[in-house]
Design a protein around this motif. Structure first.
Motif, PDB file in Angstrom:
ATOM      1  N   TYR A   1       0.820  -0.985   0.232  1.00 31.13           N
ATOM      2  CA  TYR A   1      -0.098  -0.164  -0.021  1.00 31.13           C
ATOM      3  C   TYR A   1       0.955   1.197  -0.138  1.00 31.13           C
ATOM      4  CZ  TYR A   1      -3.761   3.474   1.376  1.00 31.13           C
ATOM      5  OH  TYR A   1      -4.498   4.313   1.351  1.00 31.13           O
ATOM      6  N   ILE A   2       1.931   1.131   0.880  1.00 31.66           N
ATOM      7  CA  ILE A   2       2.769   2.436   0.864  1.00 31.66           C
ATOM      8  C   ILE A   2       3.419   2.478  -0.475  1.00 31.66           C
ATOM      9  CG2 ILE A   2       4.863   3.408   1.880  1.00 31.66           C
ATOM     10  CD1 ILE A   2       4.130   1.693   4.636  1.00 31.66           C
ATOM     11  N   LYS A   3       3.713   1.511  -1.171  1.00 32.65           N
ATOM     12  CA  LYS A   3       4.589   1.825  -2.272  1.00 32.65           C
ATOM     13  C   LYS A   3       3.667   2.270  -3.421  1.00 32.65           C
ATOM     14  CE  LYS A   3       8.232   1.854  -4.753  1.00 32.65           C
ATOM     15  NZ  LYS A   3       9.453   3.004  -4.808  1.00 32.65           N
ATOM     16  N   GLU A   4       2.605   1.528  -3.606  1.00 33.03           N
ATOM     17  CA  GLU A   4       1.633   1.298  -4.832  1.00 33.03           C
ATOM     18  C   GLU A   4       0.656   2.626  -4.644  1.00 33.03           C
ATOM     19  OE1 GLU A   4      -0.006  -2.057  -5.601  1.00 33.03           O
ATOM     20  OE2 GLU A   4       1.668  -3.131  -6.251  1.00 33.03           O
ATOM     21  N   LYS A   5      -0.145   2.742  -3.450  1.00 32.24           N
ATOM     22  CA  LYS A   5      -0.874   3.806  -3.410  1.00 32.24           C
ATOM     23  C   LYS A   5      -0.521   5.149  -2.704  1.00 32.24           C
ATOM     24  CE  LYS A   5      -4.447   1.124  -3.993  1.00 32.24           C
ATOM     25  NZ  LYS A   5      -5.409   1.237  -4.980  1.00 32.24           N
ATOM     26  N   LEU A   6       0.597   5.173  -2.083  1.00 30.58           N
ATOM     27  CA  LEU A   6       1.092   6.561  -1.542  1.00 30.58           C
ATOM     28  C   LEU A   6       2.525   6.700  -2.362  1.00 30.58           C
ATOM     29  CD1 LEU A   6       0.901   6.022   2.351  1.00 30.58           C
ATOM     30  CD2 LEU A   6      -0.611   7.019   0.525  1.00 30.58           C
ATOM     31  N   GLN A   7       3.096   5.886  -3.351  1.00 27.12           N
ATOM     32  CA  GLN A   7       4.125   6.168  -4.031  1.00 27.12           C
ATOM     33  C   GLN A   7       5.329   6.704  -3.155  1.00 27.12           C
ATOM     34  OE1 GLN A   7       2.937   8.569  -7.302  1.00 27.12           O
ATOM     35  NE2 GLN A   7       1.406   7.178  -7.828  1.00 27.12           N
ATOM     36  N   CYS A   8       5.672   5.900  -2.059  1.00 29.58           N
ATOM     37  CA  CYS A   8       6.628   6.425  -1.218  1.00 29.58           C
ATOM     38  C   CYS A   8       7.922   5.570  -1.443  1.00 29.58           C
ATOM     39  CB  CYS A   8       6.435   6.038   0.275  1.00 29.58           C
ATOM     40  SG  CYS A   8       5.040   7.075   0.902  1.00 29.58           S
ATOM     41  N   GLU A   9       9.070   6.023  -1.096  1.00 27.63           N
ATOM     42  CA  GLU A   9      10.295   5.352  -1.036  1.00 27.63           C
ATOM     43  C   GLU A   9      10.598   4.519   0.262  1.00 27.63           C
ATOM     44  OE1 GLU A   9      15.132   6.360  -1.077  1.00 27.63           O
ATOM     45  OE2 GLU A   9      13.603   7.715  -1.878  1.00 27.63           O
ATOM     46  N   ILE A  10      10.411   3.138   0.267  1.00 26.63           N
ATOM     47  CA  ILE A  10      10.569   2.507   1.263  1.00 26.63           C
ATOM     48  C   ILE A  10      11.583   1.403   1.375  1.00 26.63           C
ATOM     49  CG2 ILE A  10       8.935   0.911   0.167  1.00 26.63           C
ATOM     50  CD1 ILE A  10       7.520   0.455   2.997  1.00 26.63           C
ATOM     51  N   VAL A  11      12.037   1.731   2.658  1.00 25.68           N
ATOM     52  CA  VAL A  11      13.096   0.495   3.003  1.00 25.68           C
ATOM     53  C   VAL A  11      12.666  -0.501   4.276  1.00 25.68           C
ATOM     54  CG1 VAL A  11      15.416   0.226   3.977  1.00 25.68           C
ATOM     55  CG2 VAL A  11      15.046   2.246   2.678  1.00 25.68           C
ATOM     56  N   CYS A  12      12.714  -1.851   3.914  1.00 24.75           N
ATOM     57  CA  CYS A  12      12.269  -2.630   5.024  1.00 24.75           C
ATOM     58  C   CYS A  12      13.299  -3.418   5.778  1.00 24.75           C
ATOM     59  CB  CYS A  12      11.263  -3.609   4.449  1.00 24.75           C
ATOM     60  SG  CYS A  12       9.839  -2.602   3.667  1.00 24.75           S
ATOM     61  N   VAL A  13      13.228  -3.700   6.984  1.00 27.18           N
ATOM     62  CA  VAL A  13      14.023  -4.769   7.718  1.00 27.18           C
ATOM     63  C   VAL A  13      13.270  -5.927   8.119  1.00 27.18           C
ATOM     64  CG1 VAL A  13      15.444  -4.998   9.504  1.00 27.18           C
ATOM     65  CG2 VAL A  13      15.395  -2.801   8.596  1.00 27.18           C
ATOM     66  N   GLU A  14      13.269  -7.355   7.828  1.00 24.68           N
ATOM     67  CA  GLU A  14      12.750  -8.446   8.021  1.00 24.68           C
ATOM     68  C   GLU A  14      13.539  -9.374   8.361  1.00 24.68           C
ATOM     69  OE1 GLU A  14      10.066 -11.131   8.817  1.00 24.68           O
ATOM     70  OE2 GLU A  14       9.146  -9.028   8.526  1.00 24.68           O
ATOM     71  N   ILE A  15      13.378 -10.279   9.356  1.00 25.53           N
ATOM     72  CA  ILE A  15      14.109 -11.269   9.832  1.00 25.53           C
ATOM     73  C   ILE A  15      13.876 -12.471   9.078  1.00 25.53           C
ATOM     74  CG2 ILE A  15      12.630 -11.849  11.694  1.00 25.53           C
ATOM     75  CD1 ILE A  15      15.181 -12.745  13.243  1.00 25.53           C
TER      76      ILE A  15
END
Length: 495
Positions: free
Chosen positions: A41-55
């Motif tokens: 949603y953050i990427k497609e709807k809000l067109q934000c630049e996003i970095v994720c941290v996941e284990i």
């Protein structure tokens, strides 16, 4: 990958509350994205630049599709900070993450170093002081679940005070304090207030944060690190499962089920029109649950609209109270109070109208303020206490009159008994006199019988003597003489 959800902003969940506050085309650092349901949603709807941290490697592979950069790392280890060295973010997200960490304060403080000036840290954290947990503890249980407040991967637990302390220790100050709300019966524990004593139930219902399921905070770097950080906007959002609603049931022979029902969210506290469509069928049992909680309510203008558009006015007398409901007044308006979370009103049999389907409608308003409900119940009790006292006075008056009548009747009964005794004694005397006269008569009759017997004996003796005379020879020889004497006697009579 136990958390693989869909985002629905129409439902005020912790995720939708966070997402709705992110401005488009911002820079976002998301910790613990799981499979990327928020990331997308953050990427497609809000067109934000996003970095994720996941284990989780498998989850990271799915979320990576929507991320500008995916860092597969243990958040506790802090090695991820080397991968974002030199970057700044407008939003840093910990959506249901901090409770899974061994040292959430250290991680939060470290992440805050990458916050852009004027940026926001957003967290959602379960509330361990939720009433469902307290109810579980009261029953001796603290059982971990697959998901929810006691998720079996939770390491740290938080209340309002400990969330505030966590933010304060990280030099963060909440500018918005949001909560999602759930009643105990709509949580994974399915607890019920009604099994508690009323004082305990009321205490739990009114305690602060008792029905807060998650704390959602929107924080910024504190401008006064030593200050008491309590200056923030507070908003609470009710879970859609907990919204007050009314429900109408139709059934045969009172076999009610959720399949044959319709529920409508309760409107504000003024009169609102509620319409329920009853499908075709021979429904001889109709039930209306006016709320799913304790309320004070009023119902009026009940109408049944048949398939041929004929409108039939339904008398208020067609409604009777049932489980958890007391009708306070049934005149032009039905006033009622529910005494539990499942109040019920029953309609009379309207099957002759519902066979071909119909719509039933009425106007209703409800009040869920406990103080108002208690006041109304107290007034109702006072009213019936007054009625009881009036009836008691009448009863006491009836008792006095009854006592007087009883005393009068007892006197009359005494006189009657005395008269009966007098007549009884007189009857005994008469009986004795009668017996004496009967005895005298019997004696006299005995004497007469003896005399009669003697006369009969003499008569019999005379008969024998006459018979002997008339049979003798002398009687026969003297027969002509007797005739002569009779002739002479007859002539003298004639002369």
């Amino acid at each position: 990958m136990k958390y693989n959800l869909e985002v629905d902003l129409s439902i005020k969940s912790s995720h939708s509350l966070i997402l709705s506050r992110i401005k488009p085309r911002s820079k976002v650092l998301e910790f613990g994205p799981a499979t990327g349901y928020m990331t997308r949603y953050i990427k497609e709807k809000l067109q934000c630049e996003i970095v994720c941290v996941e284990i989780d490697t498998e989850a990271a592979a799915k979320a990576e599709v929507y991320a500008d950069k995916m860092i597969v790392s243990d958040i506790n280890a802090l090695s991820w900070k080397e991968d974002i060295d030199g970057l700044k973010f407008d939003y840093i997200l910990f959506a249901d993450v901090l409770e899974h960490l061994y040292n959430p304060g250290l991680v939060l403080a470290t992440a805050s170093e990458f916050l852009e000036e004027g940026g926001y840290v957003m967290t959602s954290i379960p509330n361990i002081s939720h009433n469902s947990i307290i109810l579980e503890l009261m029953e001796g249980r603290f059982n971990y679940q697959q998901i929810g407040l006691l998720d079996n991967t939770h390491i740290r637990f938080f209340t309002r005070e400990s969330v505030l302390k966590l933010l304060s220790d990280c030099d963060l100050e909440p500018v918005e304090w949001l909560t999602t709300m759930r009643r105990p019966n709509s949580t994974e524990f399915n607890q019920d207030y009604n099994k508690l004593p009323v004082p305990v139930r009321n205490f739990l219902k009114t305690r602060i944060d008792g029905e807060v399921y998650q704390f959602v905070t929107v924080s910024q770097k504190s401008t006064e690190p030593e200050a008491n950080i309590t200056r923030f906007q507070v908003e609470q959002y009710q879970n859609y499962l907990d919204k007050d609603y009314c429900q109408f049931y139709w059934a045969k022979d009172k076999r009610f089920s959720e399949n044959n029902s319709q529920n409508i969210t309760i409107s504000d506290k003024s009169f609102s029109l509620y319409r329920f469509k009853i499908p075709e069928g021979a429904w001889n049992s109709l039930r209306f649950d006016p709320a799913n909680t304790i309320v004070l309510g009023e119902i009026k203008n009940i109408r049944l609209i048949c398939s041929n558009s004929i409108v039939k006015e339904i008398s208020n007398e067609a409604i009777t109270e049932s489980v958890n409901t007391v009708i306070l007044e049934n005149n032009a308006v039905i006033r009622f109070v529910s005494l539990g979370d499942d109040p019920q009103l029953l309609f009379q049999d309207l099957s002759r109208y519902t066979k071909s389907g119909c719509v039933i409608e009425f106007e209703m308003k409800v009040e869920d303020n406990i103080a108002t409900i208690i006041e109304e119940c107290v007034n109702y009790i006072h009213h019936y206490v007054d009625l009881y006292n009036t009836q008691q006075e009448q009863t006491n008056q009836y008792r006095v009159e009854l006592k007087e009548h009883k005393a009068k009747n007892n006197m009359q009964l005494k006189l009657l008994n005395e008269e009966i005794e007098r007549l009884g004694a007189q009857n005994v005397q008469l009986d004795n006199e009668l017996k004496s006269k009967i005895y005298d008569f019997e004696m006299e009759i005995g004497l007469l019988n003896n005399q009669l017997e003697d006369i009969c004996k003499r008569e019999e003796k005379l008969k024998k003597e006459i018979n002997a005379i008339t049979s003798s020879l002398s009687w026969k020889i003297t027969a002509p003489l007797r005739r002569l004497f009779d002739y002479i006697g007859n002539r003298k009579t004639k002369e």
